[in-house]
Design a protein around this motif. Sequence first.
Motif, mmCIF file in Angstrom:
data_model
loop_
_atom_site.group_PDB
_atom_site.id
_atom_site.type_symbol
_atom_site.label_atom_id
_atom_site.label_comp_id
_atom_site.label_asym_id
_atom_site.label_seq_id
_atom_site.Cartn_x
_atom_site.Cartn_y
_atom_site.Cartn_z
ATOM 1 N N ASP A 48 0.482 -1.053 0.203
ATOM 2 C CA ASP A 48 0.087 0.582 -0.141
ATOM 3 C C ASP A 48 1.176 1.433 0.391
ATOM 4 N N ASN A 49 1.828 1.328 0.843
ATOM 5 C CA ASN A 49 3.260 2.327 0.515
ATOM 6 C C ASN A 49 4.377 1.912 0.482
ATOM 7 N N CYS A 50 5.292 2.944 -0.145
ATOM 8 C CA CYS A 50 6.825 2.473 -0.285
ATOM 9 C C CYS A 50 7.068 2.908 0.824
ATOM 10 N N TYR A 51 8.277 2.253 1.415
ATOM 11 C CA TYR A 51 8.673 2.263 3.317
ATOM 12 C C TYR A 51 9.977 1.976 2.775
ATOM 13 N N SER A 52 10.908 2.557 3.782
ATOM 14 C CA SER A 52 12.211 2.267 3.912
ATOM 15 C C SER A 52 12.207 1.228 5.234
ATOM 16 N N LEU A 53 13.034 0.722 5.217
ATOM 17 C CA LEU A 53 13.539 -0.709 6.249
ATOM 18 C C LEU A 53 14.447 -0.535 6.958
ATOM 19 N N ILE A 54 13.893 -0.760 8.150
ATOM 20 C CA ILE A 54 14.989 -0.888 9.746
ATOM 21 C C ILE A 54 15.569 -1.651 10.106
ATOM 22 N N GLY A 55 16.290 -2.340 9.949
ATOM 23 C CA GLY A 55 16.001 -4.146 11.162
ATOM 24 C C GLY A 55 17.540 -4.411 10.925
ATOM 25 N N GLN A 56 17.660 -6.246 11.536
ATOM 26 C CA GLN A 56 19.315 -6.680 11.555
ATOM 27 C C GLN A 56 20.070 -7.592 10.350
ATOM 28 N N ARG A 57 20.669 -7.862 10.128
ATOM 29 C CA ARG A 57 21.227 -8.330 9.226
ATOM 30 C C ARG A 57 20.955 -9.533 9.106
ATOM 31 N N HIS A 58 20.466 -9.969 7.838
ATOM 32 C CA HIS A 58 20.123 -11.699 7.939
ATOM 33 C C HIS A 58 21.172 -12.035 6.968
ATOM 34 N N GLY A 59 21.362 -13.371 7.231
ATOM 35 C CA GLY A 59 21.844 -14.558 5.866
ATOM 36 C C GLY A 59 21.452 -14.986 5.175
ATOM 37 N N GLY A 60 21.962 -16.281 3.701
ATOM 38 C CA GLY A 60 20.814 -16.597 3.645
ATOM 39 C C GLY A 60 19.972 -15.612 2.216
ATOM 40 N N PHE A 61 19.158 -16.177 2.105
ATOM 41 C CA PHE A 61 18.072 -15.692 1.390
ATOM 42 C C PHE A 61 17.701 -14.534 1.446
ATOM 43 N N LEU A 62 16.950 -14.114 3.015
ATOM 44 C CA LEU A 62 16.942 -12.914 3.306
ATOM 45 C C LEU A 62 17.574 -11.780 2.965
ATOM 46 N N GLY A 63 19.229 -12.323 3.772
ATOM 47 C CA GLY A 63 19.926 -11.572 3.348
ATOM 48 C C GLY A 63 20.268 -10.764 1.457
ATOM 49 N N ILE A 64 20.039 -11.327 0.819
ATOM 50 C CA ILE A 64 20.712 -11.736 -0.488
ATOM 51 C C ILE A 64 19.177 -10.437 -1.247
ATOM 52 N N PHE A 65 18.160 -10.501 -0.499
ATOM 53 C CA PHE A 65 17.574 -10.232 -0.397
ATOM 54 C C PHE A 65 17.407 -8.133 0.267
ATOM 55 N N GLN A 66 18.048 -8.232 1.165
ATOM 56 C CA GLN A 66 18.006 -7.273 2.146
ATOM 57 C C GLN A 66 19.153 -6.344 1.322
ATOM 58 N N ARG A 67 19.977 -6.930 0.797
ATOM 59 C CA ARG A 67 21.495 -6.541 0.361
ATOM 60 C C ARG A 67 20.882 -5.974 -1.188
ATOM 61 N N ALA A 68 19.607 -6.152 -1.913
ATOM 62 C CA ALA A 68 19.253 -5.680 -3.693
ATOM 63 C C ALA A 68 18.174 -4.818 -2.860
ATOM 64 N N LEU A 69 17.143 -4.540 -1.324
ATOM 65 C CA LEU A 69 17.072 -3.308 -1.076
ATOM 66 C C LEU A 69 18.177 -1.912 -1.233
ATOM 67 N N ALA A 70 19.054 -2.697 -0.673
ATOM 68 C CA ALA A 70 19.760 -1.526 0.135
ATOM 69 C C ALA A 70 20.068 -0.437 -0.940
ATOM 70 N N ARG A 71 20.324 -1.363 -1.762
ATOM 71 C CA ARG A 71 21.309 -0.921 -2.858
ATOM 72 C C ARG A 71 19.185 0.041 -4.296
ATOM 73 N N ALA A 72 18.177 -0.696 -4.072
ATOM 74 C CA ALA A 72 16.930 0.658 -4.470
ATOM 75 C C ALA A 72 17.258 1.529 -3.463
ATOM 76 N N SER A 73 16.763 1.487 -2.389
ATOM 77 C CA SER A 73 16.801 2.674 -1.748
ATOM 78 C C SER A 73 17.075 2.960 0.261
ATOM 79 N N PRO A 74 16.912 3.648 0.389
ATOM 80 C CA PRO A 74 17.949 4.186 1.701
ATOM 81 C C PRO A 74 16.887 3.225 3.404
#
Length: 156
Positions: A48-74
């Motif tokens: 419903d809305n675009c958000y920036s996220l704050i959270g714990q760094r993860h490994g595995g698939f979630l970590g790959i997803f987090q790194r991709a998100l970090a390149r797209a927005s703050p």
Amino acid sequence: MYVISNRILVRSLSSIVSIHNKQWRPKSGSVCVANHTTPVDVVMLSMDNCYSLIGQRHGGFLGIFQRALARASPHIWFERSEARDRHAVAKRLKEHVSNPENPPILIFPEGTCINNTSVMQFKKGSFEVGSVIYPVAIKYDPRFGDAFWNSSKVLM
């Protein structure tokens, strides 16, 4: 593109999301605080809305997803185990909300997933940023499965 991608993910899960009081949708430079049941919470809210996220760094698939998100927005990622990271995160959070160009930031301040039966008392650090706070309550219908994600039992 972010909202569209999340809408596709929500539909692929055959989810039905009801958003109430849309006039109170978080705006740029604000903080959105929500209870936390599962990593899917982010997808459900982001349809419903675009958000920036704050959270714990993860490994595995979630970590790959987090790194991709970090390149797209703050987004703000941190290590829970490092005490000096807390001060850096607080500083980055204040910087984020002071910039009106940034999307609202989504925080799950209780710091842990809960079992979809109650909302825990939020940790106070999220409320000390000097910005408008928009509270959000997420509730999953138990008839469709247990959304609870026990992060202490899932190996990363």
